[in-house]
Enzyme design. Structure first.
Site, short mmCIF file in Angstrom:
data_model
loop_
_atom_site.label_atom_id
_atom_site.label_comp_id
_atom_site.label_asym_id
_atom_site.label_seq_id
_atom_site.Cartn_x
_atom_site.Cartn_y
_atom_site.Cartn_z
CE1 TYR A 197 -3.62 2.59 0.62
CE2 TYR A 197 -2.40 3.18 2.60
CZ TYR A 197 -3.40 3.45 1.68
OH TYR A 197 -4.19 4.56 1.84
CD GLU A 239 -8.72 7.47 4.63
OE1 GLU A 239 -8.71 7.41 5.88
OE2 GLU A 239 -7.72 7.21 3.93
CD1 TRP A 271 -4.39 2.01 5.56
CD2 TRP A 271 -6.52 2.67 5.59
NE1 TRP A 271 -4.85 2.02 4.26
CE2 TRP A 271 -6.16 2.43 4.26
CE3 TRP A 271 -7.83 3.09 5.88
CZ2 TRP A 271 -7.03 2.60 3.19
CZ3 TRP A 271 -8.70 3.26 4.81
CH2 TRP A 271 -8.31 3.02 3.49
#
Length: 201
Positions: free
Chosen positions: A25, A47, A55
Site C-alpha cells: 500500500y 476513510e 487503517w
C-alpha cells in the site's frame, strides 16, 4: 518512528514495515495522485469506515467492502434501500456500523447530485483544497493530524451534506490520494520540493 530499510534495500516510512499489506500500500498507493469521482467516493467511504479504527483493519477488508458496495459505483450505492442496509449489516466482511453504513449511502446520494450536474465535480471539489507542497517531515510524529486545508474541506463537505468527513478523516484522505506528500524524509517515495517551504509562525 523514522524510516526503516526493507529487505530490498529501500528506505520507507516506518509504518510501512509493520504489516505486509502496508508495504504494498505504501509503495503503490499511499501518496499517489488520485483522480476520478468513483475513486474518490471509494476512498472517502473507506476513510469514513476507518474512523476510530486502524487503517490495516480496512485495508484487509477492502475487497469485501468493494463487493458489498457495488464497487463503490456512486449511482448504484445511491440507490441502495432498506434491503441493502440489512444485507450490509449482516455482512461479516465489512465493518458493521449502522451509522457508517447509513452515511456511506447518504454520501453517495450527495455525490450523485454533484456528478450528475457535472462529471468530475467531486474530484474537482476535493482537489481544490490541496495545499502547496511543503518539505518532507523528518519523522512520522511531525506530520499533522489536521491542517487548515483539511478543516476548510471538511467544513465545505459537511455544508454540502456529506457525513463522516471530519478534519482528521479528510486529512487522511488527502494523504492517501496524493493531495499532500507525507512520506517521511529519506523514504524512497518522498518527493522533496525544490526548496523548503517555510512554516508560518
Amino acid at each position: 518512528m523514522s524510516v526503516v530499510v526493507g529487505a530490498d534495500g529501500r528506505a520507507r516510512c516506518g509504518w510501512a514495515g509493520s504489516a505486509p499489506e502496508y508495504l504494498a500500500y505504501h509503495d503503490e498507493e499511499w501518496g499517489t495522485e488520485l483522480h476520478g469521482d468513483r475513486e474518490f467516493f471509494e476512498r472517502m467511504s473507506l476513510e469514513g469506515f476507518q474512523a476510530g479504527l486502524s487503517w490495516i483493519t480496512i485495508l484487509r477488508r477492502r475487497d469485501t467492502f468493494r463487493a458489498a458496495f457495488a464497487g463503490f459505483d456512486i449511482e448504484a450505492v445511491a440507490a441502495f434501500d432498506d434491503g441493502d442496509v440489512a444485507r450490509l449489516m449482516a455482512d461479516p466482511g465489512i465493518i458493521r456500523n449502522a451509522a457508517k453504513v447509513d452515511a456511506t449511502i447518504s454520501n453517495a446520494r450527495v455525490a450523485r447530485e454533484l456528478v450528475r450536474e457535472r462529471p468530475g465535480a467531486l474530484d474537482e471539489l476535493l482537489w481544490s483544497f490541496a495545499p502547496p507542497r511543503r518539505a518532507a517531515a523528518p519523522r512520522a510524529g511531525d506530520v499533522p493530524a489536521t491542517t487548515p486545508e483539511s478543516v476548510a474541506a471538511s467544513r465545505e463537505l459537511k455544508r454540502r451534506g456529506f457525513r463522516f468527513v471530519g478534519p482528521t478523516t479528510v486529512y487522511a484522505l488527502m494523504q492517501a490520494t496524493g493531495m499532500v506528500d507525507d512520506h517521511e524524509a529519506g523514504c524512497w517515495r518522498s518527493v522533496e520540493p525544490t526548496a523548503p517551504i517555510p512554516t508560518a509562525g
